[in-house]
Design a protein around this motif. Sequence first.
Motif, PDB file in Angstrom:
ATOM      1  N   LYS A   1      44.450  43.197  63.860  1.00 27.50           N
ATOM      2  CA  LYS A   1      44.172  42.908  62.461  1.00 27.50           C
ATOM      3  C   LYS A   1      45.029  41.744  61.968  1.00 27.50           C
ATOM      4  N   PHE A   2      44.464  40.988  61.044  1.00 24.20           N
ATOM      5  CA  PHE A   2      45.245  39.996  60.310  1.00 24.20           C
ATOM      6  C   PHE A   2      44.599  39.847  58.939  1.00 24.20           C
ATOM      7  N   TYR A   3      45.201  39.009  58.082  1.00 23.62           N
ATOM      8  CA  TYR A   3      44.812  38.991  56.677  1.00 23.62           C
ATOM      9  C   TYR A   3      44.717  37.551  56.165  1.00 23.62           C
ATOM     10  N   THR A   4      43.860  37.352  55.158  1.00 24.89           N
ATOM     11  CA  THR A   4      43.829  36.081  54.442  1.00 24.89           C
ATOM     12  C   THR A   4      44.035  36.364  52.960  1.00 24.89           C
ATOM     13  N   LEU A   5      44.836  35.516  52.321  1.00 27.23           N
ATOM     14  CA  LEU A   5      45.177  35.674  50.911  1.00 27.23           C
ATOM     15  C   LEU A   5      44.587  34.521  50.108  1.00 27.23           C
ATOM     16  N   TYR A   6      44.006  34.855  48.954  1.00 29.72           N
ATOM     17  CA  TYR A   6      43.381  33.893  48.059  1.00 29.72           C
ATOM     18  C   TYR A   6      44.042  34.065  46.691  1.00 29.72           C
ATOM     19  N   GLY A   7      44.816  33.072  46.248  1.00 29.18           N
ATOM     20  CA  GLY A   7      45.569  33.197  45.009  1.00 29.18           C
ATOM     21  C   GLY A   7      45.207  32.159  43.969  1.00 29.18           C
ATOM     22  N   HIS A   8      45.565  32.437  42.701  1.00 25.40           N
ATOM     23  CA  HIS A   8      45.331  31.577  41.529  1.00 25.40           C
ATOM     24  C   HIS A   8      43.871  31.634  41.075  1.00 25.40           C
ATOM     25  N   LEU A   9      43.345  32.840  40.993  1.00 24.87           N
ATOM     26  CA  LEU A   9      41.940  33.073  40.667  1.00 24.87           C
ATOM     27  C   LEU A   9      41.743  33.350  39.186  1.00 24.87           C
ATOM     28  N   GLN A  10      40.473  33.459  38.771  1.00 24.16           N
ATOM     29  CA  GLN A  10      40.151  33.941  37.435  1.00 24.16           C
ATOM     30  C   GLN A  10      40.343  35.459  37.382  1.00 24.16           C
ATOM     31  N   ARG A  11      40.779  35.949  36.244  1.00 23.99           N
ATOM     32  CA  ARG A  11      40.975  37.398  36.113  1.00 23.99           C
ATOM     33  C   ARG A  11      39.672  38.165  36.330  1.00 23.99           C
ATOM     34  N   LYS A  12      38.586  37.600  35.873  1.00 26.13           N
ATOM     35  CA  LYS A  12      37.323  38.325  36.020  1.00 26.13           C
ATOM     36  C   LYS A  12      36.916  38.478  37.491  1.00 26.13           C
ATOM     37  N   SER A  13      37.564  37.696  38.374  1.00 24.04           N
ATOM     38  CA  SER A  13      37.269  37.825  39.804  1.00 24.04           C
ATOM     39  C   SER A  13      37.679  39.193  40.353  1.00 24.04           C
ATOM     40  N   LEU A  14      38.610  39.849  39.670  1.00 20.32           N
ATOM     41  CA  LEU A  14      39.101  41.145  40.143  1.00 20.32           C
ATOM     42  C   LEU A  14      38.258  42.307  39.630  1.00 20.32           C
ATOM     43  N   GLU A  15      37.363  42.019  38.680  1.00 23.20           N
ATOM     44  CA  GLU A  15      36.531  43.084  38.126  1.00 23.20           C
ATOM     45  C   GLU A  15      35.524  43.574  39.164  1.00 23.20           C
ATOM     46  N   HIS A  16      35.366  44.865  39.223  1.00 23.95           N
ATOM     47  CA  HIS A  16      34.349  45.521  40.066  1.00 23.95           C
ATOM     48  C   HIS A  16      34.644  45.420  41.561  1.00 23.95           C
ATOM     49  N   LEU A  17      35.828  44.946  41.938  1.00 28.18           N
ATOM     50  CA  LEU A  17      36.186  44.949  43.353  1.00 28.18           C
ATOM     51  C   LEU A  17      36.557  46.356  43.793  1.00 28.18           C
ATOM     52  N   GLN A  18      36.339  46.634  45.071  1.00 22.06           N
ATOM     53  CA  GLN A  18      36.713  47.921  45.634  1.00 22.06           C
ATOM     54  C   GLN A  18      37.416  47.704  46.966  1.00 22.06           C
ATOM     55  N   VAL A  19      38.517  48.388  47.163  1.00 24.04           N
ATOM     56  CA  VAL A  19      39.202  48.349  48.454  1.00 24.04           C
ATOM     57  C   VAL A  19      38.232  48.836  49.533  1.00 24.04           C
ATOM     58  N   GLY A  20      38.173  48.096  50.626  1.00 24.88           N
ATOM     59  CA  GLY A  20      37.265  48.440  51.717  1.00 24.88           C
ATOM     60  C   GLY A  20      35.913  47.774  51.624  1.00 24.88           C
ATOM     61  N   GLN A  21      35.624  47.122  50.519  1.00 26.45           N
ATOM     62  CA  GLN A  21      34.350  46.434  50.327  1.00 26.45           C
ATOM     63  C   GLN A  21      34.178  45.347  51.382  1.00 26.45           C
ATOM     64  N   GLU A  22      33.034  45.341  52.052  1.00 25.78           N
ATOM     65  CA  GLU A  22      32.766  44.365  53.105  1.00 25.78           C
ATOM     66  C   GLU A  22      32.392  43.014  52.503  1.00 25.78           C
ATOM     67  N   VAL A  23      32.863  41.933  53.136  1.00 21.39           N
ATOM     68  CA  VAL A  23      32.480  40.584  52.742  1.00 21.39           C
ATOM     69  C   VAL A  23      32.061  39.807  53.988  1.00 21.39           C
ATOM     70  N   LYS A  24      31.192  38.851  53.781  1.00 19.94           N
ATOM     71  CA  LYS A  24      30.690  38.027  54.873  1.00 19.94           C
ATOM     72  C   LYS A  24      31.255  36.618  54.781  1.00 19.94           C
TER      73      LYS A  24
END
Length: 231
Positions: free
Chosen positions: A143-166
């Motif tokens: 496993k490894f991770y990517t971090l995306y910072g300095h976003l809009q606050r609304k970007s965090l709305e409706h996110l769920q831990v474990g949600q799959e992304v492509k």
Amino acid sequence: MPNPNFLTGLTSGFTPVIDAGFSFDRYRHVDLSVNNAELSQAQLDSPEAMQEYLNEFLRKKGGTIAWGGYNEHRGLYKRSGLFSAAEEEGLIRNRHIGIDVWAPAGTAILAVLNGRIHSFKDNNNFGDYGPTIILEHESEAGKFYTLYGHLQRKSLEHLQVGQEVKQGERIASLGDASENGNYAPHLHFQIILDLQGKEGDYPGVSNTKDLEFYLNNCPDPGLLLKIDKIN
């Protein structure tokens, strides 16, 4: 800790981390280090002045998007006690361990690889990331991770831990200075091999004392973005 070279094979060529409408040939590498004599501390201290500098830089270079910053020694963080509270020079955090992509507020942020949402958080200290998303990825090396910072606050709305992304999926939008930690709009993109138990946050700037560890744990994002060949 795995050899970071495994990252190179996970993407086959230039892999955008912002709106793919900004084509490869519109990127220009910018030097924001202490070695850039054209860049004053006054420009670094103000989001508006920083944006003016970037606009003029891009005008001169004939580009649209500025990028750079991995392992860059910067004066940008002097304005925030979050980085400069230490009195000893070797303990002051001023070595950048991600890549910044400077683009207009509202620009779409894209997942660089398939993965899932590991965690997210609004790191709302002055000079911090602001809204931040961390993705978790699987590879043969682990496993490894990517971090995306300095976003809009609304970007965090409706996110769920474990949600799959492509890969290539829009996961967020860039924030402006009122919500991104008080910076000119840009994305901080970082690879992290060992998240060390953190959630929604991980250091993006190191001091010189710990720099070797962080460069090993946070390899050059250019290994994935294949962005280093852009002038």
